[in-house]
Design an enzyme around this catalytic site. Structure first.
Site, PDB file in Angstrom:
ATOM      1  N   ASP A 257      65.750  54.677  20.384  1.00  0.00           N
ATOM      2  CA  ASP A 257      65.501  53.251  20.247  1.00  0.00           C
ATOM      3  C   ASP A 257      64.279  52.983  19.375  1.00  0.00           C
ATOM      4  O   ASP A 257      63.234  53.625  19.535  1.00  0.00           O
ATOM      5  CB  ASP A 257      65.290  52.641  21.643  1.00  0.00           C
ATOM      6  N   GLU A 294      67.649  54.362  15.691  1.00  0.00           N
ATOM      7  CA  GLU A 294      67.561  52.954  15.318  1.00  0.00           C
ATOM      8  C   GLU A 294      66.273  52.801  14.533  1.00  0.00           C
ATOM      9  O   GLU A 294      65.202  53.247  14.980  1.00  0.00           O
ATOM     10  CB  GLU A 294      67.524  52.053  16.547  1.00  0.00           C
TER      11      GLU A 294
END
Length: 554
Positions: A257, A294
Site C-alpha cells: 500500500d 501501489e
C-alpha cells in the site's frame, strides 16, 4: 535472515519470546497469570523461554510497574488489539495443495474486502465463494488488509499488528485455509499489506521502541524510522512480517500500500529490500511470488531492477481509471482535474501511464516518468477499486453512476486492454450497493474525530454530508448482494466471456502494447489475432452504436 526475529518462536519444550524494547528498563512476559522476566540482549532486545507454553498460549508483555501490553509482533489477537496475544504455530496446518504460483502475465485480480464480501464476513465464508470466482475467470484473489485493527469493522488500513490476522475474519488459521482452498482451484492469492504507517488505535510500538521519527512526516503523522541509526529492528519488523505471509501462509503476491509514502533515505529502500528477500525465498522454494506496489508517483523506479530501481513485479497504474472515469462521468474533482480527454484513455491503453513527465495541473508540476521498454504486464489497471469507490462521499459504484449499457464497453477495455486487469468485488455483475468508508474505533475521541473530519472534508468540497463511518449501518449497506438475476447475470456472463478471450490471447496481451485508434470516444485496440472496439459514449463512433463494443479474433 540473520536479523533477530520479532515475536514468539515455538521450541521443543516451550516458547521463546523476543521483543525489541530499548525504552523498557525491564520486560517480562505474562503467561497464565505468572510473569517470567526476559533477559536483556544487545541493541535493546529482550528474550526468554517459557517452558510448557505452546500453540494457543495467551501472553502479554509486562513493563515495569505491571502494565501489560499485547505483543506488537504477535501472530494472533483473539480478543482484539488491546487484549492478550496468542501463540500461533503455522506448521500445524497440513497443506493439501501443492501450488507453485502463476506467471505474472496470467494474473487477473479480484479485489475483495473480507468483512463485506459475504454476510458472515469471514475468510471461511469467502472461501466458499472461490469456485464461482474461478469459474468467472479471475486467477488471483486480492484480499484487502487482514491485519488486526480496532473494533470489528474497518477497511484494514488501520492495522496495528503487522504479523497477525484479524480475529473477526477467523484469525491466522482461517487465512491458511483460505489460501489452501484457493490453490486447490488454481487461484493465486494476493495480500494487501501496509508498511507506510500504523493505525491510530492499538499501536503500542512507540511505548517499547523508537519505531517512529519526526524526520519523516506522512499524512498519518510521524513516519516510520526506516533509515536512522536504530532502523535495523524497525526494518526487520516489516520485512519479517512480509516474509511470513509468503512462507507460512503461502501467499503468492503482496500488494504494498502507498509505497510513495514509505520514507526511506537509506542505501537500500525498504521496498527494494523486501523484493530482494521475497525473490530469494521464491528461488529457494521453486515458487512464483510477485511484489506489486501501489505508487502515486508514476515512477518507473518502482519497476526497474536494482541497483537503480526497487525491482517490483508490477505497479498499480491509476491513470487508466482516472482517464476512463473522468471521460464517462464528466467528474473533474481533485486529481480528476487532469483528466477527461479521450486521447488520455488512448494513451493509458497504449502506454500504461498518461503522465510521463508532463505537467499536472492538480500537482502543480511535472508528474511521472517515461515507460519505454516496460511490458504491459508490469502494470495493474482497473475501472474501479476500493479507493476510487470508497473515497467518494457516498461510495457509489459505476453501476449506480452510469447508464447500464456503459458497463459492457468499459469491461471490454479493462479486461482486454493492456495491463493486468483488476475487478473490485461485485463489479462483474454490476453491484449497485455502495462501498463506503467505515470504522469501529473504540476510542471515543478518535471515533468522534474521524466522523467529524470526514464530514467536514466532504462538506468543504461541496459534496454533501457523507454517512458516519462509525455507524454500523454504513458497514452493513456496503455488504455485497451477489445478485444474479436479469441484467446482473447477463453482465457477469459478459465478464466471463471477456476473460475467456483474454485467456486465449494472454501472452500477446501481456507482452506487447496494442495499436490504439480513436474516433471521438470510441476506441479500437489491435493486436495480432485480436481486435477490440469499445464506444464510451452515447453517440455512435468507430462503426459502433452508443455504448457499443465488439471483439474480433483471428
Amino acid at each position: 535472515m540473520s536479523r533477530p526475529a520479532h515475536g514468539p518462536e515455538i521450541t521443543t519444550g516451550g516458547v521463546r519470546f523476543r521483543a525489541w524494547a530499548p525504552r523498557a528498563e525491564r520486560l517480562a512476559v505474562r503467561v497464565d497469570g505468572a510473569d517470567h522476566p526476559l533477559s536483556p540482549a544487545p541493541e535493546g532486545w529482550w528474550t526468554g523461554e517459557v517452558r510448557g507454553a505452546g500453540h494457543g498460549t495467551r501472553y502479554q508483555l509486562v513493563l515495569p510497574g505491571g502494565r501489560a501490553l499485547p505483543d506488537p509482533a504477535s501472530r494472533a489477537q483473539p480478543d482484539g488489539v488491546h487484549a492478550a496475544s496468542e501463540v500461533f504455530d503455522p506448521a500445524r496446518h497440513r497443506w493439501r495443495s501443492a501450488f507453485a504460483g502463476l506467471p505474472l502475465e496470467a494474473l487477473v485480480f479480484y479485489e475483495l474486502h473480507v468483512g463485506t464480501f459475504t454476510a458472515a464476513g469471514t475468510l471461511d465464508a469467502a472461501a466458499e465463494a472461490l469456485p464461482g470466482l474461478a469459474e468467472l475467470g479471475v486467477t488471483c484473489v486480492e484480499l484487502m488488509p487482514v491485519q488486526p485493527f480496532a473494533g470489528a469493522r474497518n477497511w484494514g488500513y488501520d492495522g496495528v499488528q503487522s504479523w497477525a490476522v484479524h480475529a473477526a475474519y477467523g484469525g491466522p488459521a482461517a487465512l491458511q485455509r483460505f489460501v489452501d482452498r484457493a490453490h486447490a482451484l488454481g487461484l493465486a492469492v494476493c495480500l494487501d499489506v501496509v508498511y507506510n504507517h500504523l493505525g491510530p488505535e492499538g499501536n503500542y510500538l512507540p511505548q517499547l521502541a523508537p519505531y517512529l521519527t519526526d524526520r519523516h512526516r506522512t499524512p498519518w503523522g510521524d513516519g516510520l524510522d526506516l533509515d536512522g541509526p536504530d532502523a535495523g529492528p524497525v526494518r526487520a519488523y516489516f520485512l519479517g512480517a512480509a516474509l511470513q505471509w509468503v512462507r507460512d501462509f503461502r501467499v503468492d503476491a503482496l500488494r504494498l500500500d502507498a509505497t510513495h509514502a514509505i520514507r526511506d533515505d537509506g542505501p537500500r529502500h525498504l521496498v527494494a529490500a523486501l523484493c530482494d528477500e521475497v525473490s530469494a525465498l521464491a528461488r529457494r522454494e521453486g515458487r512464483r511470488i510477485h511484489v506489486i506496489a501501489e505508487n502515486d508517483d508514476n515512477d518507473r523506479r518502482v519497476l526497474d531492477p536494482p541497483p537503480a530501481g526497487w525491482g517490483c513485479s508490477a505497479v498499480w497504474a491509476d491513470d487508466l481509471h482516472h482517464a476512463l472515469h473522468a471521460l464517462v462521468t464528466g467528474e473533474r474533482e481533485r486529481y480528476l482535474a487532469d483528466f477527461g480527454a479521450p486521447e488520455q484513455v488512448a494513451r493509458a491503453l497504449a502506454e500504461g501511464f498518461v503522465f510521463q513527465g508532463e505537467r499536472s495541473a492538480y500537482r502543480g508540476g511535472p508528474h511521472g516518468t517515461p515507460v519505454a521498454g516496460l511490458a504491459p504486464s508490469r502494470f495493474v489497471a482497473c475501472a474501479q477499486n476500493h479507493d476510487q469507490i470508497g473515497n467518494r462521499p457516498h461510495g457509489e459504484r459505476l453501476a449506480a453512476l452510469l447508464p447500464w449499457p456503459a458497463l459492457e464497453p468499459i469491461a471490454a477495455l479493462v479486461l482486454l486492454g493492456s495491463a493486468l486487469p483488476l475487478l473490485f468485488m461485485g463489479e462483474e455483475y454490476g453491484e449497485t450497493r455502495p462501498f463506503q468508508y467505515f470504522t469501529s474505533h473504540g476510542d471515543a475521541a478518535l471515533a468522534r474525530a474521524v466522523s467529524e473530519g470526514r464530514r467536514a472534508e466532504h462538506i468543504a468540497r461541496g459534496q454533501g454530508e457523507p454517512p458516519d463511518p462509525q455507524d454500523e449501518r454504513t458497514f452493513l449497506r456496503s455488504t455485497l448482494s451477489h445478485r444474479s438475476d436479469g441484467r446482473h447475470g447477463a453482465l457477469r456472463e459478459h465478464h466471463r466471456r471477456l476473460l475467456e478471450v483474454r485467456r486465449r490471447h494472454r501472452d500477446a496481451i501481456a507482452a506487447r502494447w496494442p495499436e490504439v485508434a480513436r474516433d471521438g470516444a470510441a476506441f479500437t485496440l489491435r493486436r495480432p489475432g485480436l481486435t477490440v472496439r469499445a464506444n464510451l459514449s452515447d453517440r455512435a463512433g468507430a462503426g459502433l452504436g452508443p455504448w457499443g463494443w465488439s471483439v474480433t479474433e483471428g
